[in-house]
Design an enzyme around this catalytic site. Structure first.
Site, short mmCIF file in Angstrom:
data_model
loop_
_atom_site.label_atom_id
_atom_site.label_comp_id
_atom_site.label_asym_id
_atom_site.label_seq_id
_atom_site.Cartn_x
_atom_site.Cartn_y
_atom_site.Cartn_z
N GLY A 199 -14.44 -63.53 19.41
CA GLY A 199 -14.83 -63.04 18.12
C GLY A 199 -13.84 -63.11 16.82
O GLY A 199 -14.25 -62.57 15.85
N ALA A 200 -12.61 -63.10 17.38
CA ALA A 200 -11.61 -62.96 16.30
C ALA A 200 -11.46 -64.12 15.43
O ALA A 200 -11.39 -64.07 14.11
CB ALA A 200 -10.14 -63.05 16.91
N GLY A 201 -11.88 -65.37 15.83
CA GLY A 201 -12.10 -66.40 14.70
C GLY A 201 -13.23 -66.17 13.86
O GLY A 201 -13.19 -66.75 12.81
N ASP A 202 -14.25 -65.63 14.36
CA ASP A 202 -15.48 -65.49 13.56
C ASP A 202 -15.40 -64.44 12.40
O ASP A 202 -15.51 -64.35 11.35
CB ASP A 202 -16.70 -64.86 14.31
CG ASP A 202 -16.90 -66.03 15.55
OD1 ASP A 202 -16.75 -67.36 15.08
OD2 ASP A 202 -17.39 -65.64 16.77
#
Length: 328
Positions: free
Chosen positions: A266-269
């Site tokens: 979820g870091a990229g999101d």
């Protein structure tokens, strides 16, 4: 919502299109799926994560996609609503289940995925089930590539993009490569690139850059080989090495924030949600390097915070969390 870092979170609607599913994450870190003693369920799916990321930061988000008419599907719809995401674009399928993914971070730091989609409800979204009014009311329309894998969802995706483009939305694309879901790597590359020229803003990870260019170099030349004339901003995220940005007139890099990473899911999101929430009302930021750098620094901080807790959605930060990391 104003922020003390100068660039407020916008009020314009950001619509995310695609899959929402349940990630089952091992209760123990650093083991393979086969070795995991047990699993915790964590809501996920990149487009849904982006919608919640926007909402947590005080922005306005909606999600368009299909869930199973089952316990998990209704649970996921409930999570979107609890997080302030407009759920008017969700439909439920009577016949297919909500998608599941078993995800682990092995001891070598690589993620391992096993998907249960045979077919799952998100794959069965039909063009005629789209909430076109909701899509037309967006300022930004964000999507990935998983919805391109099979029909009828692929046609729904293409229709939604076309309607968004005609309504004047900024089109934001994060391919979010998941190779195990595609029939082959070549097919994945071909389909991901089939809608490339339509996007105004594209974010790829370093791994996706290597995959799409076929080069093992992560440099400016490699990134710029993905440039197309209608693009306003190309972003390459480099994990703990921050991010790089490319526009028609300038390019550069922004350093990462160093934190103790527990789970990178979820870091990229989170990064994308932060960026979109800051530019939704003022796209001139994309042509103004100092302001763009400020937004990307904020987005990098969001991505960093998301890695400090397990699961994507529970870890998505609020504006004040981000500002305190930037100050620290």
């Amino acid at each position: 919502m104003a922020s003390s870092n100068g660039i407020p979170t916008g009020n314009g609607l950001i619509v995310s299109f695609g899959e929402m599913l349940i990630d089952f994450v091992p209760t123990t870190s650093g083991v393979s799926l086969a070795e995991a003693p047990g699993f915790l369920k964590a809501p996920g799916g990149a487009p849904a994560n982006v919608a919640i990321a926007v909402s947590r930061l005080g922005g306005k988000a909606a999600f368009v996609g299909k869930l199973g008419d089952d316990e998990f599907g209704h649970m996921l719809a409930g999570i979107l609503k609890e997080n302030g995401v407009v759920a008017d674009g969700i439909t439920f399928d009577q016949g297919a289940r909500t998608a599941l993914a078993f995800v682990t971070l092995r001891a070598d730091g690589e993620r391992e995925f096993m998907f249960y989609r045979n077919p799952s409800a998100d794959m069965l979204l039909k063009p005629e089930e789209l909430n076109l009014e909701l899509i037309r009311s967006a300022k930004v329309f964000h999507y990935g590539s998983i919805s391109l894998i099979v029909e009828p969802c692929r046609s729904a995706h293409l229709k939604a993009m076309e309607v968004a483009k005609d309504a004047g939305c900024l089109l934001s694309y994060d391919p979010n490569l998941r190779l195990p879901l595609w029939s082959s790597a070549d097919e994945a590359r071909k389909q991901i690139l089939s809608i490339w020229e339509k996007a105004d803003l594209i974010k790829v990870s370093d791994v996706e850059l290597e995959f799409l260019t076929g080069s093992d170099k992560i440099d400016d030349a490699s990134a710029l080989s993905l440039w197309h004339p209608n693009l306003k901003l190309l972003l390459v995220t480099l994990g703990e090495n921050g991010s790089r940005y490319y526009t028609k007139n300038f390019h550069g890099s922004v350093d990462a924030f160093h934190v103790k990473a527990v789970d990178t899911t979820g870091a990229g999101d989170s990064f994308v949600g932060a960026l979109l929430s800051k530019i939704v009302d003022d796209q001139s930021i994309l042509e103004d390097e100092p302001r763009l750098r400020e937004v990307l620094k904020f987005a990098n901080a969001c991505g960093a915070i998301t890695t400090t807790k397990k699961g994507a959605i529970p870890a998505l930060p609020k504006e004040e969390d981000v500002l305190s990391l930037i100050k620290a």
